[in-house]
Write an enzyme that holds these catalytic residues in place. Structure first.
Site, PDB file in Angstrom:
ATOM      1  N   ASP A 145      -0.186  -7.577   1.746  1.00  0.00           N
ATOM      2  CA  ASP A 145       0.323  -6.228   1.734  1.00  0.00           C
ATOM      3  C   ASP A 145       1.824  -6.295   1.787  1.00  0.00           C
ATOM      4  OD1 ASP A 145       0.337  -3.559   1.800  1.00  0.00           O
ATOM      5  OD2 ASP A 145      -0.332  -3.233   3.902  1.00  0.00           O
ATOM      6  N   HIS A 204       0.810  -0.987  -0.022  1.00  0.00           N
ATOM      7  CA  HIS A 204      -0.008   0.125   0.048  1.00  0.00           C
ATOM      8  C   HIS A 204       1.063   1.398   0.057  1.00  0.00           C
ATOM      9  CE1 HIS A 204       0.293  -0.063   4.559  1.00  0.00           C
ATOM     10  NE2 HIS A 204       0.395   1.318   4.454  1.00  0.00           N
ATOM     11  N   SER A 217       4.323   2.270   8.268  1.00  0.00           N
ATOM     12  CA  SER A 217       3.991   1.270   7.386  1.00  0.00           C
ATOM     13  C   SER A 217       5.296   0.963   6.614  1.00  0.00           C
ATOM     14  CB  SER A 217       2.791   1.799   6.470  1.00  0.00           C
ATOM     15  OG  SER A 217       1.640   1.934   7.070  1.00  0.00           O
TER      16      SER A 217
END
Length: 260
Positions: A118, A70, A216
């Site tokens: 992901d 992402h 992230s």
């Protein structure tokens, strides 16, 4: 790429910003140095005339890093608008800049569940140079099952309890949480679901420690082995809903086959 089969059993030692959003976070941690985690890099993104750190990544080869899918997708994503900063303790300062050539997001990203798979391998335009602050990370073997309650560590430059990114690399220790329990809790929110390809970690029913915004793509370590990639979750450091990372051991073979 180095793999450690003896790994984590001897070790008894974050994720989305808004509720149920993909993360871009270290909450409840403390300052550390890049010498302790020379395998982590910052991912900087170009927008409106400036570069800004938005994610983390993990060195796996001289010209490849491992991150979250992402962080490398979306309407405005362009490889040339992304770069990594390696070898520095400080956000936006020092180290060495390497630009992104292209990314390979996992083909099953978002298929089984919203943030399932992901994970991304990212090719750099120029190779890293090994030094005490820039080193290749170790990833977990395919199929390895991390025991519940194993101590694990997040590291990154994401949001702290002040709700601002940290200027200094942070780390925090938490614990791996049973996947079935984590799945049941997230069902309460009627949002994205937890898949078997994810690792939940935190301080269950206590909270206060987690990855957070801008962490992230960064690491979840167990004994300095990369077992997870910071992916998503509910809020930051929530007591009831743990942070969620992509389980690297579900994708180790894919990483080896595609980071070349």
């Amino acid at each position: 790429m180095v793999f450690n089969m003896s790994l984590l059993p001897l070790v008894v030692l974050l994720f989305a910003g808004c509720a149920l959003a993909s993360s871009n976070r270290i909450f409840g941690g403390e300052e550390t140095t890049i010498e302790k985690y020379p395998y982590i890099v910052q991912v900087e993104m170009y927008h409106s005339g400036t570069w800004n750190q938005g994610c983390g990544a993990n060195i796996i080869l001289r010209d490849w890093v491992l991150s979250a899918a992402h962080c490398f997708e979306g309407r405005y994503y362009r490889p040339e608008f992304n770069r990594i900063r390696a070898g520095t303790t400080y956000r936006h300062q020092g180290g060495f800049i390497h630009y992104v050539d292209f990314e390979r997001n996992h083909p099953e990203y978002g298929v089984l569940a919203t943030y399932d798979a992901d994970i991304s391998v990212v090719k750099l335009t120029t190779p890293l140079v090994w030094s005490p602050t820039i080193q290749k990370g170790t990833i977990v073997p395919q199929g390895y099952v991390l025991p519940d309650n194993t101590p694990v560590v997040h590291a990154g430059w994401g949001y702290t309890a002040s709700w601002r990114p940290s200027t200094v690399l942070q780390h925090v220790e938490i614990y791996k949480i049973n996947n079935s329990l984590c799945t049941e809790r997230y069902k309460e929110l009627l949002g994205p679901s937890v898949s078997p390809n994810m690792i939940c970690a935190g301080l269950l029913d206590i909270g206060g420690r987690d990855a957070c915004q801008r962490d992230s793509g960064g690491p979840l370590y167990a004994g300095n082995v990369i077992v997870g990639i910071v992916s998503w979750g509910y809020e930051c450091a929530d007591a009831r809903y743990p942070g969620i990372s992509t389980k690297v051991s579900s994708y180790t073979n894919w990483i080896i086959q595609n980071a070349r």
